[in-house]
Design an enzyme around this catalytic site. Structure first.
Site, PDB file in Angstrom:
ATOM      1  N   SER A 245      32.761  41.972  41.960  1.00 18.14           N
ATOM      2  CA  SER A 245      32.651  40.718  43.293  1.00 18.14           C
ATOM      3  C   SER A 245      33.529  41.779  44.473  1.00 18.14           C
ATOM      4  O   SER A 245      33.008  42.107  45.539  1.00 18.14           O
ATOM      5  CB  SER A 245      32.079  39.244  43.635  1.00 18.14           C
ATOM      6  OG  SER A 245      33.419  39.308  43.218  1.00 18.14           O
TER       7      SER A 245
ATOM      8  N   ASP B 163      41.765  39.458  42.798  1.00 22.08           N
ATOM      9  CA  ASP B 163      41.119  40.803  43.127  1.00 22.08           C
ATOM     10  C   ASP B 163      41.262  41.641  44.221  1.00 22.08           C
ATOM     11  O   ASP B 163      40.659  42.660  43.710  1.00 22.08           O
ATOM     12  CB  ASP B 163      39.903  39.881  42.274  1.00 22.08           C
ATOM     13  CG  ASP B 163      39.923  39.019  41.450  1.00 22.08           C
ATOM     14  OD1 ASP B 163      40.456  39.192  40.698  1.00 22.08           O
ATOM     15  OD2 ASP B 163      38.415  39.142  40.767  1.00 22.08           O
TER      16      ASP B 163
END
Length: 397
Positions: free
Chosen positions: A147, A205
């Site tokens: 994502s 991330d």
């Protein structure tokens, strides 16, 4: 790059060391994965904004004029330093026909796309009339930062479409990277996309997706490692589903129950992260085999520690046994309890041994990729620099 469009990619991520301990204030090392997400943007959507995400079965388009009206309705709070508000997201869900409690990857991907598009255009220009397709080598829901890679690609493409960042790719160049300042902007908007999808993410991330290489994360502070070699690995998905929330709660319970036993284990995991960072920063770009025994030993020790704190799984034990039978060292990566594992491939690992290990892992019902870590972050591409599979997937979209 010509006005007709652009091609962007961003890497996934794996945690090398420090999973779970990081929740308790210890250091974790996150590294960029050779598997990437790719985005193609074409200008001139004829007054329409189109998005196609073949990996999650999404193809949506909206009238740009309608999106402008929607943006003006909810524009008061758009800011890359503030979380998207519940009210903004509720309005977007209603507009896109997404259920209020939707948690499926396709719904969240559309929601993040709409939010980022309207928020970025509110700050830097008009809602762009473009056609965007995104395709990924990363499996979703496997803890590999899929994502975030998506959000980083979107942030770069939308900021470019709204002329907030430059287009550094010159004619004849295969790839190009943005300036540090532009990447900081890409990262801040990618974090907004991650907030839409995950609520309260750490920011690791999207930082790995933006800067690549390796990052150290501790108590909310993210720092890039100075110099990181590219290391070959096998990435294996056991396909055993797990709940990160349940695993994190289980570790906490053990710490409360046996603090004198568990806290030293967390300290030891922290020391592994520190030691690994020192080794990586001392390694040359193309390291020779003598650098690997320490890294392999750190993998083995950490895997035992992760079993001790209760996040192992029989599928991961099997993965470690299979690779050990071929002289290779593995550990879980991410939440544990199933999910993915990584196996270090030293330069002297023979192609035959690697192929045999992959064959045996696939025979267990696992999915296996030969890839690398320490990959570059968000990158602009010429079409000649991408392989046929990627170009075909984006063209078909």
């Amino acid at each position: 790059m010509p006005e007709r469009g652009l091609l962007v990619s961003a890497p996934g991520k794996v945690i090398l060391h420090g999973e779970h301990a990081v929740v308790h204030g210890k250091a974790a090392l996150a590294v960029a994965l050779g598997l990437r997400t790719f985005l193609r943007l074409r200008h001139g959507g004829g007054g329409r904004l189109c998005v196609c995400l073949p990996g999650v079965g999404v193809r949506r388009e909206w009238d740009v004029a309608e999106l402008r009206v929607l943006r003006d309705r909810i524009a008061a709070d758009f800011d890359e330093s503030k979380s998207p508000s519940v009210e903004q997201l509720d309005v977007l869900k209603e507009f896109a026909g997404i259920a209020a409690d939707a948690s499926a990857p396709d719904s969240l991907a559309v929601l993040a796309f709409l939010y980022m598009c309207l928020a970025i255009s509110a700050k830097y220009g008009d809602v762009p009339s473009v056609d965007i397709a995104v395709w990924s080598e990363l499996p979703t829901g496997a803890g590999l930062g899929s994502s975030a890679a998506y959000a980083v690609c979107l942030a770069a493409a939308l900021l470019h479409a709204c002329r907030a960042i430059s287009c550094p790719l010159k004619d004849g160049e295969a790839t190009a990277r943005w300036t540090e300042e532009e990447m900081t902007l890409i990262n801040s908007w990618a974090f907004q996309g991650e907030r839409v999808i995950h609520g309260n993410p750490s920011g690791v991330d999207n930082a790995v997706g933006t800067w690549g290489g390796a990052l150290r994360y501790q108590s909310g502070k993210i720092t890039s490692l100075k110099r990181v070699p590219t290391l070959r690995i096998l990435l294996t998905n056991t396909k055993v589903p797990r709940s990160t929330k349940v695993l994190v709660a289980g570790v906490k319970e053990k710490i409360v129950k046996f603090p004198a036993i568990m806290n030293p284990v967390l300290d030891s995991i922290d020391a592994i992260s520190q030691e690994c960072q020192s080794v990586l920063e001392a390694m040359p770009t193309n390291p020779s085999p003598e650098y690997y025994p320490v890294l392999e030993e750190l993998f083995d020790i950490n895997q035992h520690h992760l079993n001790v704190i209760g996040v192992g799984h029989p599928s991961l034990d099997r993965l470690c046994r299979v690779t050990a039978s071929h002289g290779l060292h593995s550990k879980l990566t991410g939440a544990g309890g199933g999910g993915c594992g990584i196996t270090l491939l030293p330069p002297d690992a023979t192609p035959l041994a690697v192929e045999a290990a992959k064959r045996d892992l696939c025979a267990c019902g696992f999915e296996c990729w030969e890839t690398d870590i320490g990959a570059p972050g968000v990158t602009l591409h010429s079409s000649s620099s991408l392989n046929a599979e990627v170009l075909h997937a984006l063209a078909e979209s």
